[in-house]
Motif scaffolding. Structure first.
Motif, PDB file in Angstrom:
ATOM      1  N   VAL A  76      36.639  29.478  36.006  1.00 28.99           N
ATOM      2  CA  VAL A  76      36.310  28.692  34.834  1.00 28.99           C
ATOM      3  C   VAL A  76      35.138  29.348  33.860  1.00 28.99           C
ATOM      4  CG1 VAL A  76      35.631  26.976  36.747  1.00 28.99           C
ATOM      5  CG2 VAL A  76      33.740  28.429  36.220  1.00 28.99           C
ATOM      6  N   SER A  77      35.218  30.637  34.091  1.00 31.52           N
ATOM      7  CA  SER A  77      34.448  31.304  32.720  1.00 31.52           C
ATOM      8  C   SER A  77      35.411  31.756  31.607  1.00 31.52           C
ATOM      9  CB  SER A  77      33.645  32.383  33.468  1.00 31.52           C
ATOM     10  OG  SER A  77      34.365  33.400  34.061  1.00 31.52           O
ATOM     11  N   GLY A  78      36.792  31.728  32.040  1.00 34.08           N
ATOM     12  CA  GLY A  78      37.960  32.402  31.129  1.00 34.08           C
ATOM     13  C   GLY A  78      38.141  33.622  31.457  1.00 34.08           C
ATOM     14  N   HIS A  79      38.192  34.188  32.538  1.00 34.40           N
ATOM     15  CA  HIS A  79      38.323  35.556  32.943  1.00 34.40           C
ATOM     16  C   HIS A  79      39.076  35.608  34.146  1.00 34.40           C
ATOM     17  CE1 HIS A  79      35.662  37.176  29.638  1.00 34.40           C
ATOM     18  NE2 HIS A  79      34.780  36.082  30.180  1.00 34.40           N
ATOM     19  N   PRO A  80      40.414  34.866  34.129  1.00 33.24           N
ATOM     20  CA  PRO A  80      41.225  34.973  35.473  1.00 33.24           C
ATOM     21  C   PRO A  80      41.627  36.221  35.757  1.00 33.24           C
ATOM     22  CG  PRO A  80      42.349  33.923  33.659  1.00 33.24           C
ATOM     23  CD  PRO A  80      40.868  34.243  33.154  1.00 33.24           C
ATOM     24  N   GLU A  81      41.834  37.440  34.761  1.00 32.08           N
ATOM     25  CA  GLU A  81      42.118  38.644  35.062  1.00 32.08           C
ATOM     26  C   GLU A  81      41.403  39.388  36.170  1.00 32.08           C
ATOM     27  OE1 GLU A  81      39.315  39.168  31.668  1.00 32.08           O
ATOM     28  OE2 GLU A  81      40.760  37.689  32.231  1.00 32.08           O
ATOM     29  N   MET A  82      40.007  39.089  36.132  1.00 30.66           N
ATOM     30  CA  MET A  82      39.013  39.560  36.996  1.00 30.66           C
ATOM     31  C   MET A  82      39.272  39.435  38.390  1.00 30.66           C
ATOM     32  SD  MET A  82      35.501  39.346  34.903  1.00 30.66           S
ATOM     33  CE  MET A  82      34.714  40.429  35.848  1.00 30.66           C
ATOM     34  N   ILE A  83      40.067  38.336  38.758  1.00 32.00           N
ATOM     35  CA  ILE A  83      40.394  38.034  40.190  1.00 32.00           C
ATOM     36  C   ILE A  83      41.311  39.405  40.895  1.00 32.00           C
ATOM     37  CG2 ILE A  83      41.900  36.541  41.713  1.00 32.00           C
ATOM     38  CD1 ILE A  83      41.052  34.237  39.815  1.00 32.00           C
ATOM     39  N   THR A  84      42.243  39.853  39.966  1.00 29.36           N
ATOM     40  CA  THR A  84      42.958  40.962  40.812  1.00 29.36           C
ATOM     41  C   THR A  84      42.450  42.245  40.268  1.00 29.36           C
ATOM     42  OG1 THR A  84      44.330  40.893  38.672  1.00 29.36           O
ATOM     43  CG2 THR A  84      45.161  39.396  40.708  1.00 29.36           C
ATOM     44  N   ASP A  85      41.261  42.226  39.680  1.00 29.80           N
ATOM     45  CA  ASP A  85      40.569  43.769  39.306  1.00 29.80           C
ATOM     46  C   ASP A  85      40.256  44.107  40.425  1.00 29.80           C
ATOM     47  OD1 ASP A  85      38.791  45.895  38.524  1.00 29.80           O
ATOM     48  OD2 ASP A  85      38.753  44.641  36.650  1.00 29.80           O
ATOM     49  N   PRO A  86      40.408  45.451  40.906  1.00 28.22           N
ATOM     50  CA  PRO A  86      40.062  46.173  42.139  1.00 28.22           C
ATOM     51  C   PRO A  86      38.773  46.373  42.227  1.00 28.22           C
ATOM     52  CG  PRO A  86      41.189  47.585  40.876  1.00 28.22           C
ATOM     53  CD  PRO A  86      41.421  46.504  40.073  1.00 28.22           C
ATOM     54  N   ARG A  87      37.877  46.474  41.099  1.00 29.63           N
ATOM     55  CA  ARG A  87      36.516  46.533  41.368  1.00 29.63           C
ATOM     56  C   ARG A  87      35.831  45.316  41.717  1.00 29.63           C
ATOM     57  NH1 ARG A  87      35.182  47.839  35.102  1.00 29.63           N
ATOM     58  NH2 ARG A  87      36.796  46.270  35.145  1.00 29.63           N
ATOM     59  N   TYR A  88      36.381  44.117  41.677  1.00 35.14           N
ATOM     60  CA  TYR A  88      35.759  42.868  42.045  1.00 35.14           C
ATOM     61  C   TYR A  88      36.823  42.209  43.319  1.00 35.14           C
ATOM     62  CZ  TYR A  88      34.076  44.179  37.459  1.00 35.14           C
ATOM     63  OH  TYR A  88      33.504  45.045  36.501  1.00 35.14           O
ATOM     64  N   ALA A  89      37.769  42.739  44.116  1.00 31.62           N
ATOM     65  CA  ALA A  89      38.556  42.222  44.662  1.00 31.62           C
ATOM     66  C   ALA A  89      38.039  41.642  46.056  1.00 31.62           C
ATOM     67  CB  ALA A  89      39.586  43.166  45.176  1.00 31.62           C
ATOM     68  N   ASP A  90      36.925  42.558  46.842  1.00 30.62           N
ATOM     69  CA  ASP A  90      36.458  41.857  47.820  1.00 30.62           C
ATOM     70  C   ASP A  90      34.919  41.998  47.961  1.00 30.62           C
ATOM     71  OD1 ASP A  90      36.009  44.769  48.578  1.00 30.62           O
ATOM     72  OD2 ASP A  90      37.991  44.602  49.558  1.00 30.62           O
ATOM     73  N   VAL A  91      34.085  41.865  48.981  1.00 29.21           N
ATOM     74  CA  VAL A  91      32.692  42.011  48.920  1.00 29.21           C
ATOM     75  C   VAL A  91      32.487  43.333  48.760  1.00 29.21           C
ATOM     76  CG1 VAL A  91      32.725  41.696  51.495  1.00 29.21           C
ATOM     77  CG2 VAL A  91      30.436  41.092  50.079  1.00 29.21           C
ATOM     78  N   HIS A  92      32.958  44.248  49.598  1.00 29.54           N
ATOM     79  CA  HIS A  92      32.782  45.602  49.478  1.00 29.54           C
ATOM     80  C   HIS A  92      32.685  46.316  48.086  1.00 29.54           C
ATOM     81  CE1 HIS A  92      32.532  45.186  53.653  1.00 29.54           C
ATOM     82  NE2 HIS A  92      33.779  44.917  53.696  1.00 29.54           N
TER      83      HIS A  92
END
Length: 404
Positions: free
Chosen positions: A261-277
Motif C-alpha cells: 500500500v505504500s508503493g514499495h512492493p519490491e521490499m517484500i522480497t528484499d532479504p533484509r526484510y524477508a522475515d522477523v529475524h
C-alpha cells in the motif's frame, strides 16, 4: 446489585494515588469503600484544577463510588472509631509504613484480633525483609530505582520519568488484584490474612519482564533491554498534514501489506526484510523508512489504506482529542454527570463489562467527611456519641469544610 463485589466492605486508609487507585478498582466493582481521611483531607484533593478547594480533578477521578469519613487518627477516640469499623469489615487497606500503622494500634496483629476474617492489605514502598524497608517511597523514586528512567534515556537522552505516575497506578492494580485473591481464598478457608504489596518489587516485575534480557542467563547472554522497545524510531509517525499515525506491524503479513500500500512492493522480497529475524537486525533502517514514508500522505488517507489492508494502526490522540474520539463517544466512556457540588463534570468510564453484575457509577466523589455521620452511625455510634466526636474535632463533617 451494582457490581460483582456488592456486599464487600472496605476500610480504606490510603491516600494520594497508589492506594486510592487500588480501592477505586474495588469501589467500581461494587464494594462499599469507606474512605478514612485525616481532618485536613487526602493531599490529592488539591492536586489539579478545581472549582471548590478540596475537589480537584485528580481527586474526583480517584475517589468516586466511595464514602468519606474524616477522623483524627492521632486521637485515641479516632483510633477507636476505626477499630469499631473494622469489626464488621471485609478488607482494610493502607499505604503507610508498617511501623506507622503499629503506632496507631492498627497493625495486622491488632486488626486480626478484632476480626480474624479481615483481609489486611498494605501497599507501601519496599518489602519488609530488605534494607530499604523503612524508607519512604513515591512514584518518581520507584521509576528511577527500577531502571524505568534509564530505559527512557535509551530513546531520548538524559534519564527521565514516564509522563504519568505509572508506578503508582500499576502497583495500585496489583494491590487490588491481591485483595481479590485473598478474598477468594478466605471463601475457602474462612480465615483472613495479611497481604503486602511493595512498590519497588512490584514495579520491578513490570519493568524487568521485558528488559532483563541477557541477564536472564548465567553466564550472561548479551545486554539487558528489549531492543525493539528501546529503539527511538518506534514511535507514532508524522503525516503530511501534521497528524500522526501509530502502526504496529508485527508479522510478515502486516509488513508485506504495508510494502504494497505504500508503493514499495519490491521490499517484500528484499532479504533484509524477508522475515522477523531479518527485520529485527535492520529495524533502525525500517523505522527510518516508515518516518519518510508516512510524511508523503495525510493522516486520514493513511488510515483508510491501513484499515482496508487490515494493518494494525490508529491515529494518534492528545488527551483533548481522546475525549471526543468516535469510539470513546460510541461507548460513552467519557460521560458527563451533574455533581451535587462541583456542577457538570466529565467522568472516566468503567472499562470492564459483566453480563450479570454490571458495575456502575453509583456514588459521586465525596467532599471531605461527607458521610462521617452516616458511617459512624453504621458503625454503631449513637447520635449523642457522634455529636461529641464532632464537637471535639475527632470527626469532621462536610458542612464544616471550606468550599471555595
Amino acid at each position: 446489585m451494582a457490581g460483582p463485589l456488592d456486599g464487600i466492605r472496605v476500610i480504606d486508609l490510603t491516600s494520594n494515588v497508589m492506594g486510592p487507585f487500588a480501592s477505586l478498582q474495588l469501589a467500581d466493582m461494587g464494594a462499599d469503600v469507606w474512605k478514612v481521611e485525616a481532618p485536613g483531607g487526602d493531599a490529592i484533593r488539591t492536586v489539579g484544577p478545581y472549582r471548590h478547594r478540596g475537589m480537584s480533578s485528580n481527586f474526583l477521578h480517584l475517589n468516586r463510588n466511595k464514602r468519606s469519613i474524616a477522623l483524627d487518627l492521632k486521637h485515641p477516640d479516632g483510633q477507636a472509631a476505626v477499630r469499631r469499623m473494622i469489626e464488621s469489615a471485609d478488607v482494610v487497606m493502607h499505604s503507610s509504613r508498617p511501623k506507622a500503622m503499629a503506632r496507631l494500634g492498627l497493625s495486622y496483629a491488632d486488626v486480626a484480633e478484632l476480626n480474624p476474617r479481615i483481609i489486611y492489605c498494605g501497599a507501601y514502598g519496599f518489602g519488609q525483609d530488605g534494607p530499604y524497608a523503612d524508607r519512604p517511597a513515591y512514584d518518581d523514586l520507584i521509576q528511577a530505582a527500577t531502571g524505568m528512567t534509564v530505559l527512557q534515556s535509551r530513546r531520548s537522552g538524559p534519564p527521565q520519568n514516564v509522563a504519568t505516575p505509572i508506578a503508582d497506578r500499576v502497583v495500585g492494580l496489583a494491590a487490588a488484584m491481591a485483595v481479590l485473591a485473598a478474598l477468594v481464598e478466605r471463601d475457602r478457608s474462612g480465615v483472613g490474612q495479611e497481604v503486602q504489596v511493595p512498590m519497588y518489587e512490584t514495579f520491578a516485575q513490570l519493568v524487568m519482564g521485558d528488559h532483563l534480557g541477557g541477564l536472564s542467563f548465567e553466564p550472561q547472554l548479551g545486554d539487558w533491554g528489549y531492543a525493539r522497545s528501546l529503539d527511538s524510531g518506534r514511535r507514532p509517525y508524522r503525516t503530511s498534514d501534521d497528524g500522526y499515525v501509530a502502526v504496529n506491524m508485527y508479522i510478515d503479513k502486516h509488513w508485506h501489506a504495508f510494502f504494497e500500500v505504500s508503493g514499495h512492493p519490491e521490499m517484500i522480497t528484499d532479504p533484509r526484510y524477508a522475515d522477523v529475524h531479518a527485520r529485527i537486525e535492520n529495524q533502525s533502517d525500517l523505522y527510518d523508512f516508515l518516518g519518510r514514508t508516512f510524511e508523503t500522505k495525510p493522516a486520514a488517507e493513511w488510515m483508510k489504506l491501513l484499515v482496508d489492508a487490515d494493518i494494525p494502526a490508529i491515529e494518534m490522540n492528545t488527551p483533548a482529542t481522546l475525549v471526543t474520539d468516535p469510539h470513546m463517544a460510541a461507548v460513552d466512556f467519557f460521560a458527563q454527570e451533574q455533581h451535587p457540588t462541583e456542577g457538570l463534570i466529565r467522568t472516566i468510564g468503567i472499562p470492564q463489562r459483566f453480563s450479570r453484575t454490571e458495575p456502575a457509577l453509583r456514588r459521586h466523589t465525596p467532599r471531605l467527611g461527607e458521610q462521617s455521620v452516616e458511617l459512624l452511625t453504621e458503625a454503631g455510634y449513637t447520635a449523642d456519641e457522634i455529636t461529641e466526636l464532632v464537637n471535639r474535632g475527632v470527626a469532621i463533617v462536610a458542612d464544616d469544610q471550606e468550599e471555595s
